[in-house]
Scaffold this active site. Structure first.
Site, PDB file in Angstrom:
ATOM      1  N   GLY A 202      40.818 -20.469   4.988  1.00 32.45           N
ATOM      2  CA  GLY A 202      39.793 -20.419   6.505  1.00 32.45           C
ATOM      3  C   GLY A 202      38.852 -21.801   5.720  1.00 32.45           C
ATOM      4  O   GLY A 202      38.966 -22.375   5.184  1.00 32.45           O
ATOM      5  N   HIS A 241      33.255 -18.403   0.050  1.00 29.57           N
ATOM      6  CA  HIS A 241      33.413 -19.551  -0.437  1.00 29.57           C
ATOM      7  C   HIS A 241      33.184 -20.228   0.659  1.00 29.57           C
ATOM      8  O   HIS A 241      32.227 -21.325   1.003  1.00 29.57           O
ATOM      9  CB  HIS A 241      35.128 -19.346  -0.829  1.00 29.57           C
ATOM     10  N   GLU A 242      33.649 -19.611   1.831  1.00 33.21           N
ATOM     11  CA  GLU A 242      33.155 -20.308   3.056  1.00 33.21           C
ATOM     12  C   GLU A 242      31.841 -19.971   3.301  1.00 33.21           C
ATOM     13  O   GLU A 242      31.195 -21.598   3.782  1.00 33.21           O
ATOM     14  CB  GLU A 242      33.924 -19.937   3.912  1.00 33.21           C
ATOM     15  N   HIS A 245      29.602 -22.981   1.921  1.00 38.70           N
ATOM     16  CA  HIS A 245      29.980 -24.352   2.276  1.00 38.70           C
ATOM     17  C   HIS A 245      28.803 -24.526   3.503  1.00 38.70           C
ATOM     18  O   HIS A 245      28.247 -25.170   4.058  1.00 38.70           O
ATOM     19  CB  HIS A 245      31.679 -24.574   3.099  1.00 38.70           C
ATOM     20  N   HIS A 251      32.721 -28.142  -2.423  1.00 43.12           N
ATOM     21  CA  HIS A 251      33.491 -27.790  -4.238  1.00 43.12           C
ATOM     22  C   HIS A 251      33.056 -28.188  -5.140  1.00 43.12           C
ATOM     23  O   HIS A 251      32.370 -28.988  -5.491  1.00 43.12           O
ATOM     24  CB  HIS A 251      35.275 -28.052  -3.506  1.00 43.12           C
ATOM     25  N   TRP A 253      34.060 -29.103  -7.451  1.00 44.47           N
ATOM     26  CA  TRP A 253      35.178 -30.241  -8.459  1.00 44.47           C
ATOM     27  C   TRP A 253      34.438 -31.713  -7.843  1.00 44.47           C
ATOM     28  O   TRP A 253      35.114 -32.943  -8.056  1.00 44.47           O
ATOM     29  CB  TRP A 253      36.033 -30.479  -8.459  1.00 44.47           C
ATOM     30  N   ASP A 261      29.339 -32.042  -7.191  1.00 46.59           N
ATOM     31  CA  ASP A 261      29.011 -30.892  -6.517  1.00 46.59           C
ATOM     32  C   ASP A 261      28.075 -31.308  -5.780  1.00 46.59           C
ATOM     33  O   ASP A 261      27.273 -30.470  -5.167  1.00 46.59           O
ATOM     34  CB  ASP A 261      29.155 -30.138  -6.971  1.00 46.59           C
ATOM     35  N   THR A 266      26.419 -27.646 -12.491  1.00 49.46           N
ATOM     36  CA  THR A 266      28.014 -26.601 -13.203  1.00 49.46           C
ATOM     37  C   THR A 266      28.501 -27.928 -13.599  1.00 49.46           C
ATOM     38  O   THR A 266      28.903 -28.995 -12.758  1.00 49.46           O
ATOM     39  CB  THR A 266      28.649 -27.027 -11.128  1.00 49.46           C
TER      40      THR A 266
HETATM   41  N1  ARG Z   1      39.528 -23.008   1.942  1.00 44.84           N
HETATM   42  C1  ARG Z   1      39.728 -22.144   0.750  1.00 44.84           C
HETATM   43  C2  ARG Z   1      41.521 -21.789   1.514  1.00 44.84           C
HETATM   44  O1  ARG Z   1      42.062 -22.426   2.536  1.00 44.84           O
HETATM   45  C3  ARG Z   1      38.708 -21.294   0.333  1.00 44.84           C
HETATM   46  C4  ARG Z   1      39.430 -20.464  -0.362  1.00 44.84           C
HETATM   47  C5  ARG Z   1      38.742 -20.008  -0.745  1.00 44.84           C
HETATM   48  N2  ARG Z   1      39.349 -19.447  -2.102  1.00 44.84           N
HETATM   49  C6  ARG Z   1      39.831 -18.184  -2.611  1.00 44.84           C
HETATM   50  N3  ARG Z   1      40.054 -17.090  -3.663  1.00 44.84           N
HETATM   51  N4  ARG Z   1      39.623 -16.821  -1.208  1.00 44.84           N
HETATM   52  O2  ARG Z   1      42.664 -22.397   0.257  1.00 44.84           O
HETATM   53 ZN    ZN Z   2      36.290 -25.168   0.524  1.00 49.00          ZN
HETATM   54 CA    CA Z   3      27.902 -30.478 -11.612  1.00 47.81          CA
END
Ligand code: ARG
Ligand code: ZN
Ligand code: CA
Length: 333
Positions: A202, A241-242, A245, A251, A253, A261, A266
């Protein structure tokens, strides 16, 4: 101003995102890659925004303003000027582009995905109890952000595989136009997505894109919802996660070796984590060894290995949806 500078520094450092020269510390990495059939996951959102920022003074201006507001909100909160006790409910439009019937995710699966978002953002997810005690004090708890499905738009397409170029967001390029992105959070579900030959789960736009035609989140069908989704990304956490954003989270890191970040609670970590790392996992940045928060939704671990946002992340997200925030238009009326 300080935050802004950090943000700009972070932008300059993202070129090392996805670089392969950093040894990953997770033992599970090779297994995960084999079992999932993915070579190496990469999230292109940061690179895409960097390109967009480079090309648009208007975007850069919106970015600068939103970081100023973020700092202002955090300060108001500290002074008790803003009591962020009202939950904001975000109206969601799901746009499904399917080639095969399997890609035409069912209403039930869409409901399941919205339910996952609501659980994860209110800290009512069933795996919340797995947070290590050292991180419990900085856990976000209820972010006071919730989601409500208001419409589902479906379209059959001959496109079997999409790229991360926003084509799915425009009817003129075979996609579905966003529904009023100032007032609705648009999600697109596509059958398959790649970037430079790699499978992409995504990608998202960040808040400086608020209200633009391409504003929203795209998720590939195998990683959307739970029932019928593809292990180990079958718990709906790609959307979590998305959406992170979309609500201004970076992220964990900082998209760089020991990157920033923009969240202080964190711990700085060297790089992304994959698979199911074993806790505790130690990283050393600028000579300081820390146990890292790889179980954060903004890392790259498997769906079953991520289960928390931090308090600092909650503050950033609330700033965006607050009445003074750049996404203040997102309200269920
Ligand atoms: N944009 C990231 C990818 O494409 C999404 C990661 C999401 N992490 C997850 N465990 N679903 O890798
Ligand atoms: Zn991401
Ligand atoms: Ca941090």
């Amino acid at each position: 101003m300080k935050k802004l500078l950090l943000g700009i520094l972070a932008l300059g450092a993202v070129s090392s995102c996805n670089s392969d020269n950093i040894t990953n510390q997770s033992e599970d990495l090779s297994n995960t890659q084999e079992s999932s059939g993915l070579v190496k996951r990469g999230c292109p959102s940061e690179e895409i925004r960097q390109e967009a920022l480079k090309n648009s003074p208007e975007l850069r201006q919106k970015f600068a303003t939103l970081e100023t507001n973020t700092e202002k909100f955090a300060n108001d909160l500290k002074l008790g000027k803003v009591l962020a006790d009202g939950t904001v409910e975000i109206p969601v439009v799901v746009n499904v582009l399917y080639n095969t019937t399997a890609e035409n995710v069912s209403d039930a699966r869409i409901a399941e995905q919205i339910a996952v978002l609501n659980e994860d953002f209110t800290a009512t997810n069933s795996d919340i109890s797995k947070i290590p005690s050292e991180f419990q004090t900085v856990s976000a708890g209820d972010t006071k952000i919730k989601f409500r499905l208001v419409n589902t738009i479906r379209k059959k397409t001959t496109t079997k595989s999409w790229r991360t170029n926003d084509a799915m967001k425009k009817a003129s390029s075979g996609g579905i136009d966003a529904t009023n992105p100032t007032n609705y959070f648009n999600m697109w579900v596509v059958g398959k997505m790649t970037s430079q030959g790699r499978t992409i789960l995504g990608y998202a736009t960040f808040p400086e894109s608020a209200g633009l035609w391409n504003d929203g989140v795209v998720i590939a069908a195998p990683f959307f919802g739970k029932t019928g989704a593809s292990s180990p990304f079958n718990l709906g956490r790609t959307a979590t996660h998305e959406v992170g954003h979309y609500l201004n989270l970076r992220h964990i890191w900082g998209d760089a070796n020991c990157g920033n970040d923009l969240v202080t609670d964190t711990p700085t970590q060297t790089t992304a984590n994959y698979g199911k790392p074993t806790y505790p996992l130690y990283n050393t940045c600028t000579g300081v060894q820390r146990s890292v928060m790889f179980m954060n939704y903004m890392d790259y671990v498997d769906d079953g290995a991520m289960f928390m946002f931090s308090g600092g992340q909650k503050t950033r997200m609330q700033s965006v949806v607050a009445s003074s925030g750049v996404r203040a238009g997102l309200r269920v009326y």
